[in-house]
Design a protein around this motif. Structure first.
Motif, PDB file in Angstrom:
ATOM      1  N   ARG A 140      55.500  29.032  39.754  1.00 48.87           N
ATOM      2  CA  ARG A 140      55.600  29.497  41.138  1.00 48.87           C
ATOM      3  C   ARG A 140      56.235  28.465  42.063  1.00 48.87           C
ATOM      4  O   ARG A 140      57.061  28.806  42.922  1.00 48.87           O
ATOM      5  N   GLU A 172      53.308  26.535  48.994  1.00 44.37           N
ATOM      6  CA  GLU A 172      53.882  25.916  47.800  1.00 44.37           C
ATOM      7  C   GLU A 172      54.401  24.511  48.105  1.00 44.37           C
ATOM      8  O   GLU A 172      54.288  23.600  47.280  1.00 44.37           O
ATOM      9  N   GLU A 208      59.992  27.363  33.352  1.00 44.91           N
ATOM     10  CA  GLU A 208      60.603  28.480  34.056  1.00 44.91           C
ATOM     11  C   GLU A 208      59.521  29.497  34.417  1.00 44.91           C
ATOM     12  O   GLU A 208      58.607  29.747  33.631  1.00 44.91           O
ATOM     13  N   LYS A 235      58.294  25.990  41.247  1.00 41.09           N
ATOM     14  CA  LYS A 235      59.698  25.833  40.881  1.00 41.09           C
ATOM     15  C   LYS A 235      60.528  27.009  41.381  1.00 41.09           C
ATOM     16  O   LYS A 235      61.635  26.834  41.916  1.00 41.09           O
ATOM     17  N   GLN A 236      59.972  28.206  41.221  1.00 42.94           N
ATOM     18  CA  GLN A 236      60.697  29.397  41.637  1.00 42.94           C
ATOM     19  C   GLN A 236      60.881  29.442  43.147  1.00 42.94           C
ATOM     20  O   GLN A 236      61.941  29.812  43.652  1.00 42.94           O
ATOM     21  N   ARG A 237      59.834  29.046  43.888  1.00 40.96           N
ATOM     22  CA  ARG A 237      59.922  29.059  45.341  1.00 40.96           C
ATOM     23  C   ARG A 237      60.980  28.070  45.829  1.00 40.96           C
ATOM     24  O   ARG A 237      61.766  28.378  46.727  1.00 40.96           O
ATOM     25  N   GLU A 238      61.001  26.874  45.242  1.00 43.36           N
ATOM     26  CA  GLU A 238      62.014  25.886  45.611  1.00 43.36           C
ATOM     27  C   GLU A 238      63.411  26.427  45.313  1.00 43.36           C
ATOM     28  O   GLU A 238      64.318  26.311  46.137  1.00 43.36           O
ATOM     29  N   ARG A 239      63.569  27.036  44.159  1.00 47.46           N
ATOM     30  CA  ARG A 239      64.886  27.542  43.765  1.00 47.46           C
ATOM     31  C   ARG A 239      65.344  28.681  44.677  1.00 47.46           C
ATOM     32  O   ARG A 239      66.498  28.727  45.091  1.00 47.46           O
ATOM     33  N   ASP A 240      64.422  29.576  45.011  1.00 53.17           N
ATOM     34  CA  ASP A 240      64.793  30.764  45.784  1.00 53.17           C
ATOM     35  C   ASP A 240      65.001  30.468  47.266  1.00 53.17           C
ATOM     36  O   ASP A 240      65.846  31.089  47.912  1.00 53.17           O
ATOM     37  N   ARG A 241      64.225  29.541  47.820  1.00 53.29           N
ATOM     38  CA  ARG A 241      64.218  29.386  49.278  1.00 53.29           C
ATOM     39  C   ARG A 241      64.836  28.081  49.767  1.00 53.29           C
ATOM     40  O   ARG A 241      65.500  28.057  50.803  1.00 53.29           O
ATOM     41  N   TRP A 242      64.626  26.973  49.055  1.00 51.75           N
ATOM     42  CA  TRP A 242      64.930  25.681  49.656  1.00 51.75           C
ATOM     43  C   TRP A 242      65.987  24.855  48.924  1.00 51.75           C
ATOM     44  O   TRP A 242      66.475  23.863  49.471  1.00 51.75           O
ATOM     45  N   GLU A 273      56.331  34.883  54.316  1.00 48.48           N
ATOM     46  CA  GLU A 273      57.637  34.245  54.446  1.00 48.48           C
ATOM     47  C   GLU A 273      57.769  33.487  55.764  1.00 48.48           C
ATOM     48  O   GLU A 273      58.744  32.765  55.969  1.00 48.48           O
TER      49      GLU A 273
END
Length: 403
Positions: free
Chosen positions: A208, A170, A205, A210-217, A298
């Motif tokens: 994928r 991503e 919203e 956007k969600q990855r950045e929000r969840d991980r980084w 991951e």
């Protein structure tokens, strides 16, 4: 990449990024940095690579691609007998690193603005090289690694860290998207950060990326320096295990092992099906690693040690050798003295009362400044009622170091 003009152009672009956004952007302290990283402490590095603690802490250390000196500062404070040199392309990063170590009182370290390609300009060999998050940003990573290999002393170790392609998929997509939007402004890193933040904000919203950045980084990327390093870097090579081991095979050095070995255990992923787990364990070791890489997206990086042979190896299966060894408590733990501690990997561990007693005995007899004559495993086993198997397990868990 053999074209020297291209190599210099890319290296200059990387230097400009880190002059714009010095990295890592950690605060400068007026005291030794808190906590620990066992990969920056020579006794635990040596123990991980050989099975035994070193005879001396008086080693030469090269922090190759030191950036703003966060790792260099830790290495200097954790290893006061060591002679530490940090090098980096960015003059602004070197200036920050110098200020950092002066402020915290690290007196056994010096810095030099120098490309890894030019380490042949340095005098002598190094017992230990730290090169974390660097060669994947070089225009020719293999040439960089081979250059470092020429400065590694026989029996020396180098710790490396590069990005993993599958776990950063991503990130790679967003890097390419930002570059497309920037067009001819690519290379304006402040504009790249602005474009990247606008893209993330604009995506719907559930997207994928956007969600990855929000969840991980997102937490670390609140700082522009981190966002720029991740998304607008002018040069990045992401590795698969296959390309990683091609790099290692051509380095002229020997693979010691991943420095996060717990990640590379099949039972972490397949323990729910013992029959399948046993079947997977029949695979050759490289294929076991490949299976883990495929099943766990991951994994965003690879970190590992290389060595220049010859170097000793101890497994402590010889009871006579184990009984004669001198044990010390691994100082890379937090919460000690207590039954509940964080170990060298910052994993929560509950010690048995017997383990607590054994570690206390190590501190009493063999701890720094104990004033006691060294006690061997034989002495402490007789005193504590511990078995040799118990000692072996504590060594394997890196709760104790043996020499």
């Amino acid at each position: 990449m053999d074209d020297p003009t291209t190599t210099q152009t890319v290296s200059d672009a990387v230097a400009r990024l880190y002059n714009t956004y010095p990295f890592p952007p950690e605060p400068i302290l007026d005291q030794a940095p808190p906590g620990y990283n066992w990969r920056w402490y020579w006794p635990t590095v040596h123990s991980f690579c050989t099975g035994a603690a070193p005879a001396s802490g008086a080693v030469r250390v090269l922090d190759a691609g030191c950036g703003t000196g966060v790792s260099t500062e830790y290495i200097a404070h954790l290893n006061p007998q060591a002679e530490v040199l940090g090098i980096d392309l960015s003059d602004r990063a070197i200036a920050t690193a110098t200020q950092r170590c002066q402020s915290s009182g690290a007196t056994n370290v010096r810095f030099r603005q120098l490309s890894i390609y030019d380490v042949d300009q340095l005098e002598g060999d190094f017992d230990w090289i730290n090169c974390v998050g660097v060669i994947h940003h070089m225009p020719d990573p293999l040439r960089g690694l081979q250059a470092l290999a020429t400065k590694l002393a026989p029996g020396g170790f180098i710790h490396l860290f590069v990005y993993a392609a599958i776990g950063r998929w991503e990130i790679s997509l967003m890097q390419r998207a930002i570059a497309l939007v920037q067009g001819r402004q690519r290379g304006d890193y402040r504009d790249g950060v602005q474009v990247g933040r606008q893209l993330f904000a604009s995506l719907p919203e559930g997207n994928r990326l956007k969600q990855r950045e929000r969840d991980r980084w997102a937490m670390e990327n609140q700082r522009d320096e981190c966002f720029a390093d991740m998304y607008v870097h002018p040069q990045e090579v992401d590795y698969t295990l296959d390309s990683l081991f091609e790099l290692i095979d051509q380095s002229g050095l020997e693979f010691v092992g991943f420095s996060n070995p717990e990640v590379w255990q099949l039972d972490r992923l397949l323990a729910a099906d013992p029959a399948l787990l046993e079947r997977a364990r029949q695979l050759p070791q490289p294929d076991q690693y490949r299976l883990i890489e495929l099943l766990d997206p991951e994994i965003t990086h690879f970190e590992w040690f290389l060595a220049r042979p010859p170097y000793p190896r101890w497994n402590w299966e010889d009871n006579a050798a184990l009984l004669a060894a001198v044990p010390t408590r691994n100082p890379c733990m937090e919460g000690w003295p207590s039954q509940s501690i964080f170990d060298q990997n910052y994993q929560f561990v509950t010690l048995t009362p017997q383990e607590v007693d054994f570690l206390k005995a190590c501190d009493h007899h063999n701890g720094s400044g104990s004033g006691q004559p060294p006690a061997t495993v034989a002495d402490l086993v007789a005193e504590s009622g511990f078995t040799l198997q118990d000692v072996q397990q504590m060594q394997q868990r890196q709760l104790i170091l043996l020499r």
